[in-house]
Scaffold this motif. Structure first.
Motif, PDB file in Angstrom:
ATOM      1  N   ARG A 403       0.834  -1.213   0.000  1.00 26.06           N
ATOM      2  CA  ARG A 403       0.000   0.000   0.000  1.00 26.06           C
ATOM      3  C   ARG A 403       0.868   1.262   0.000  1.00 26.06           C
ATOM      4  O   ARG A 403       0.472   2.280  -0.562  1.00 26.06           O
ATOM      5  CB  ARG A 403      -0.936   0.003   1.206  1.00 26.06           C
ATOM      6  CG  ARG A 403      -1.985  -1.105   1.135  1.00 26.06           C
ATOM      7  CD  ARG A 403      -3.020  -0.963   2.231  1.00 26.06           C
ATOM      8  NE  ARG A 403      -3.995   0.041   1.898  1.00 26.06           N
ATOM      9  CZ  ARG A 403      -4.478   0.939   2.752  1.00 26.06           C
ATOM     10  NH1 ARG A 403      -4.018   0.986   3.993  1.00 26.06           N
ATOM     11  NH2 ARG A 403      -5.396   1.808   2.367  1.00 26.06           N
ATOM     12  N   ARG A 404       2.039   1.174   0.621  1.00 22.47           N
ATOM     13  CA  ARG A 404       2.946   2.331   0.608  1.00 22.47           C
ATOM     14  C   ARG A 404       3.482   2.548  -0.802  1.00 22.47           C
ATOM     15  O   ARG A 404       3.548   3.692  -1.293  1.00 22.47           O
ATOM     16  CB  ARG A 404       4.102   2.097   1.591  1.00 22.47           C
ATOM     17  CG  ARG A 404       4.997   3.325   1.807  1.00 22.47           C
ATOM     18  CD  ARG A 404       4.250   4.450   2.506  1.00 22.47           C
ATOM     19  NE  ARG A 404       5.105   5.586   2.786  1.00 22.47           N
ATOM     20  CZ  ARG A 404       5.701   5.806   3.954  1.00 22.47           C
ATOM     21  NH1 ARG A 404       5.527   4.952   4.950  1.00 22.47           N
ATOM     22  NH2 ARG A 404       6.454   6.871   4.131  1.00 22.47           N
ATOM     23  N   ILE A 405       3.868   1.467  -1.460  1.00 23.42           N
ATOM     24  CA  ILE A 405       4.427   1.578  -2.806  1.00 23.42           C
ATOM     25  C   ILE A 405       3.361   1.937  -3.835  1.00 23.42           C
ATOM     26  O   ILE A 405       3.564   2.800  -4.690  1.00 23.42           O
ATOM     27  CB  ILE A 405       5.117   0.257  -3.201  1.00 23.42           C
ATOM     28  CG1 ILE A 405       6.350   0.011  -2.344  1.00 23.42           C
ATOM     29  CG2 ILE A 405       5.493   0.254  -4.686  1.00 23.42           C
ATOM     30  CD1 ILE A 405       6.978  -1.354  -2.550  1.00 23.42           C
ATOM     31  N   ALA A 406       2.203   1.268  -3.757  1.00 26.69           N
ATOM     32  CA  ALA A 406       1.167   1.429  -4.776  1.00 26.69           C
ATOM     33  C   ALA A 406       0.334   2.697  -4.602  1.00 26.69           C
ATOM     34  O   ALA A 406      -0.054   3.334  -5.587  1.00 26.69           O
ATOM     35  CB  ALA A 406       0.245   0.208  -4.772  1.00 26.69           C
ATOM     36  N   HIS A 407       0.056   3.065  -3.344  1.00 24.89           N
ATOM     37  CA  HIS A 407      -0.874   4.172  -3.094  1.00 24.89           C
ATOM     38  C   HIS A 407      -0.319   5.260  -2.172  1.00 24.89           C
ATOM     39  O   HIS A 407      -1.034   6.211  -1.853  1.00 24.89           O
ATOM     40  CB  HIS A 407      -2.169   3.617  -2.478  1.00 24.89           C
ATOM     41  CG  HIS A 407      -2.812   2.530  -3.282  1.00 24.89           C
ATOM     42  ND1 HIS A 407      -3.365   2.744  -4.527  1.00 24.89           N
ATOM     43  CD2 HIS A 407      -2.983   1.209  -3.015  1.00 24.89           C
ATOM     44  CE1 HIS A 407      -3.860   1.597  -4.986  1.00 24.89           C
ATOM     45  NE2 HIS A 407      -3.641   0.666  -4.098  1.00 24.89           N
ATOM     46  N   ASN A 408       0.930   5.099  -1.726  1.00 22.06           N
ATOM     47  CA  ASN A 408       1.550   6.030  -0.791  1.00 22.06           C
ATOM     48  C   ASN A 408       0.699   6.198   0.471  1.00 22.06           C
ATOM     49  O   ASN A 408       0.521   7.308   0.990  1.00 22.06           O
ATOM     50  CB  ASN A 408       1.796   7.399  -1.441  1.00 22.06           C
ATOM     51  CG  ASN A 408       2.802   8.226  -0.666  1.00 22.06           C
ATOM     52  OD1 ASN A 408       3.690   7.700  -0.007  1.00 22.06           O
ATOM     53  ND2 ASN A 408       2.658   9.546  -0.730  1.00 22.06           N
ATOM     54  N   LEU A 409       0.177   5.070   0.971  1.00 24.69           N
ATOM     55  CA  LEU A 409      -0.672   5.079   2.155  1.00 24.69           C
ATOM     56  C   LEU A 409       0.044   4.419   3.329  1.00 24.69           C
ATOM     57  O   LEU A 409       0.792   3.459   3.140  1.00 24.69           O
ATOM     58  CB  LEU A 409      -1.993   4.355   1.882  1.00 24.69           C
ATOM     59  CG  LEU A 409      -2.921   4.995   0.855  1.00 24.69           C
ATOM     60  CD1 LEU A 409      -4.081   4.058   0.546  1.00 24.69           C
ATOM     61  CD2 LEU A 409      -3.439   6.338   1.377  1.00 24.69           C
ATOM     62  N   GLU A 410      -0.208   4.909   4.521  1.00 24.75           N
ATOM     63  CA  GLU A 410       0.373   4.298   5.713  1.00 24.75           C
ATOM     64  C   GLU A 410      -0.604   3.308   6.316  1.00 24.75           C
ATOM     65  O   GLU A 410      -1.827   3.420   6.149  1.00 24.75           O
ATOM     66  CB  GLU A 410       0.747   5.370   6.732  1.00 24.75           C
ATOM     67  CG  GLU A 410       1.856   6.293   6.239  1.00 24.75           C
ATOM     68  CD  GLU A 410       2.372   7.240   7.317  1.00 24.75           C
ATOM     69  OE1 GLU A 410       1.717   7.319   8.390  1.00 24.75           O
ATOM     70  OE2 GLU A 410       3.407   7.888   7.099  1.00 24.75           O
ATOM     71  N   TYR A 411      -0.067   2.326   7.048  1.00 28.84           N
ATOM     72  CA  TYR A 411      -0.906   1.285   7.634  1.00 28.84           C
ATOM     73  C   TYR A 411      -1.356   1.620   9.061  1.00 28.84           C
ATOM     74  O   TYR A 411      -2.519   1.465   9.412  1.00 28.84           O
ATOM     75  CB  TYR A 411      -0.124  -0.038   7.650  1.00 28.84           C
ATOM     76  CG  TYR A 411      -0.840  -1.171   8.342  1.00 28.84           C
ATOM     77  CD1 TYR A 411      -2.107  -1.571   7.930  1.00 28.84           C
ATOM     78  CD2 TYR A 411      -0.249  -1.835   9.408  1.00 28.84           C
ATOM     79  CE1 TYR A 411      -2.772  -2.610   8.571  1.00 28.84           C
ATOM     80  CE2 TYR A 411      -0.900  -2.880  10.059  1.00 28.84           C
ATOM     81  CZ  TYR A 411      -2.156  -3.266   9.634  1.00 28.84           C
ATOM     82  OH  TYR A 411      -2.804  -4.286  10.263  1.00 28.84           O
ATOM     83  N   PHE A 412      -0.434   2.103   9.850  1.00 25.23           N
ATOM     84  CA  PHE A 412      -0.752   2.378  11.258  1.00 25.23           C
ATOM     85  C   PHE A 412      -1.310   3.779  11.439  1.00 25.23           C
ATOM     86  O   PHE A 412      -0.859   4.733  10.795  1.00 25.23           O
ATOM     87  CB  PHE A 412       0.504   2.203  12.115  1.00 25.23           C
ATOM     88  CG  PHE A 412       1.028   0.800  12.161  1.00 25.23           C
ATOM     89  CD1 PHE A 412       0.402  -0.167  12.933  1.00 25.23           C
ATOM     90  CD2 PHE A 412       2.130   0.439  11.405  1.00 25.23           C
ATOM     91  CE1 PHE A 412       0.875  -1.477  12.967  1.00 25.23           C
ATOM     92  CE2 PHE A 412       2.629  -0.868  11.435  1.00 25.23           C
ATOM     93  CZ  PHE A 412       1.984  -1.822  12.200  1.00 25.23           C
ATOM     94  N   GLU A 413      -2.305   3.878  12.317  1.00 24.12           N
ATOM     95  CA  GLU A 413      -2.888   5.182  12.616  1.00 24.12           C
ATOM     96  C   GLU A 413      -1.943   5.983  13.493  1.00 24.12           C
ATOM     97  O   GLU A 413      -1.283   5.459  14.391  1.00 24.12           O
ATOM     98  CB  GLU A 413      -4.226   5.001  13.349  1.00 24.12           C
ATOM     99  CG  GLU A 413      -5.295   4.339  12.482  1.00 24.12           C
ATOM    100  CD  GLU A 413      -6.621   4.221  13.214  1.00 24.12           C
ATOM    101  OE1 GLU A 413      -6.682   4.693  14.370  1.00 24.12           O
ATOM    102  OE2 GLU A 413      -7.560   3.656  12.634  1.00 24.12           O
ATOM    103  N   LYS A 414      -1.888   7.276  13.240  1.00 25.61           N
ATOM    104  CA  LYS A 414      -1.006   8.150  14.031  1.00 25.61           C
ATOM    105  C   LYS A 414      -1.584   8.364  15.417  1.00 25.61           C
ATOM    106  O   LYS A 414      -2.780   8.480  15.595  1.00 25.61           O
ATOM    107  CB  LYS A 414      -0.824   9.493  13.312  1.00 25.61           C
ATOM    108  CG  LYS A 414      -0.127   9.372  11.955  1.00 25.61           C
ATOM    109  CD  LYS A 414       1.293   8.879  12.107  1.00 25.61           C
ATOM    110  CE  LYS A 414       2.020   8.869  10.769  1.00 25.61           C
ATOM    111  NZ  LYS A 414       3.370   8.304  10.878  1.00 25.61           N
TER     112      LYS A 414
END
Length: 414
Positions: A403-414
């Motif tokens: 998801r970081r590579i494909a969509h530049n999204l993080e997994y864990f909530e801040k």
């Protein structure tokens, strides 16, 4: 039309051997639009085998029997089926010569070259035991060897063609698979329940520790109608789950990562502790991964975390090896040692021992980052056995990286 696969062998019932043949046959049938209705397993015992055959032939139109065609004392399938159909056996010199040509003078030639007088004979181009097919009371009985490589070759070259010729179907089964990462089964289920479904569509959900597969299945006479029906449902699912869907023919999240990085000028590297090289093992199984995979540091001990990745002694003493601060420093160490674009760091307690009240078995700290950007880090709680903890942690790590590579999204909530 109903199809049954009857697998013969004590080794299957005892759990000694995994029944990969049933999986292969049912998957191959589905690719051609045929649906498998039953899969049964019986022992090598002659009485039990006969009961299994009689039961299966009553409820099925095509019976595919695997195993028991060899020359040893526990191989009874050929004789039992021929007795059931009242077909005599005879020695075939041409079959014997073919076996001798490929394998030399082996002791089992006479047994393997003794075949039914009537019916269809499938040449075994890999091993020695021929396969057979019979039409009995408008139904088919197909016998295939139990050795997977022999069965697969024979099914593709002979049995599948036989089924298509003698049992053509008007409505074929069409299926598409959607792969989901990082979502729980119940969350996916809630979304599927909200979808508008045509009457001839069946949805399936198959979870596997960080991965969920959705199947969309329909029956249609025309392929174009099937594609329209499946796409109608697929578009609804994609609208809700777009950021979690990955494309991989084999259903593996690491393949989806490979498919992206293979087309980019970017690289990855890992720092692994509790997974013990599982991340790198799965990536390096993919041909061509050397283009983007730099390597992995298996820093299982605190000493190597300090010596190689430069995790501070203060962090290890105050926070422990299983901590967010430690995996963040492991990530920094990877970026200092390599020129990787992306990195994963993982450290945890896979068990069965080593847990505490504060950090029970299944506590996994994970970090994912792109060079020069913020580190995405957090804690997983995986209440499984040791092997499943490692599997789930690896799947989740790959999912977060995808998801970081494909969509530049993080997994864990801040």
């Amino acid at each position: 039309m109903k199809i049954e696969i009857l697998c013969v062998g004590n080794e299957l019932l005892s759990g000694k051997t995994l029944n990969t043949n049933a999986h292969y046959i049912s998957a191959s049938l589905l690719k051609k639009g045929y649906e498998t209705n039953y899969i049964s397993t019986v022992s090598d015992d002659q009485k039990e085998l006969l009961i299994g055959i009689k039961t299966a032939i009553k409820r099925s139109d095509v019976l595919i029997i695997t195993g028991g065609l060899g020359p040893t004392l526990d191989d009874n399938t050929k004789k039992i089926v021929c007795d059931f159909l009242k077909i005599d056996l005879k020695y075939r010199d041409d079959i014997a010569k073919d076996i001798e040509k490929r394998f030399g003078q082996i002791a089992s030639i006479e047994e393997q070259a003794t075949v039914p007088k009537s019916g269809y004979i499938f040449q075994n181009e890999v091993g020695t035991a021929p396969g057979f097919a019979f039409i009995h009371a408008s139904k088919a009985i197909i016998l295939l060897p139990g050795v997977p490589k022999e069965l697969e070759d024979m099914f593709e070259k002979h049995a599948m063609i036989f089924i298509q010729k003698h049992f053509p179907i008007e409505e074929k089964v069409y299926q598409e698979i959607i792969n989901i990462t990082l979502l729980e089964e119940l969350k996916v289920d809630a979304i599927l329940r909200a979808c508008q479904l045509p009457k001839n569509v069946i949805l399936g959900i198959y979870p596997s520790h960080g991965i969920v597969q959705i199947t969309i299945t329909t029956k249609e006479k025309d392929r174009s109608d099937a594609v329209k029906t499946i796409n109608f449902v697929k578009n609804q699912i994609e609208k809700e789950l777009e950021d979690y869907i990955f494309i991989a023919k084999d259903g593996k999240i690491e393949t989806a990562i490979h498919n992206i990085l293979d087309k980019r000028d970017e690289t990855i590297a890992f720092a692994e502790s509790c997974t013990g090289g599982e991340l790198s093992s799965r990536i390096t199984k993919i041909p061509g991964s050397s283009k983007y995979f730099l390597g992995s540091f298996i820093t299982y001990s605190n000493k190597l975390k300090k010596d190689i990745l430069k995790v501070s002694d203060k962090t290890l003493k105050e926070k422990g090896a299983v901590s967010i601060q430690t995996v963040k420093e492991m990530i920094k160490g990877v970026f200092d040692i390599t020129d990787a674009t992306y990195a994963i760091a993982i450290s945890g307690i896979a068990g069965p021992t080593g847990g505490s009240q504060e950090k029970p078995v299944g506590t996994i700290c994970l970090a994912i980052a792109k060079r020069s950007e913020d580190i995405d880090a957090g804690i997983l709680h995986l209440p499984f056995t040791r092997s499943l903890i490692i599997k789930a942690a690896t799947n989740i790590a790959f999912g977060a990286l995808f998801r970081r590579i494909a969509h530049n999204l993080e997994y864990f909530e801040k």
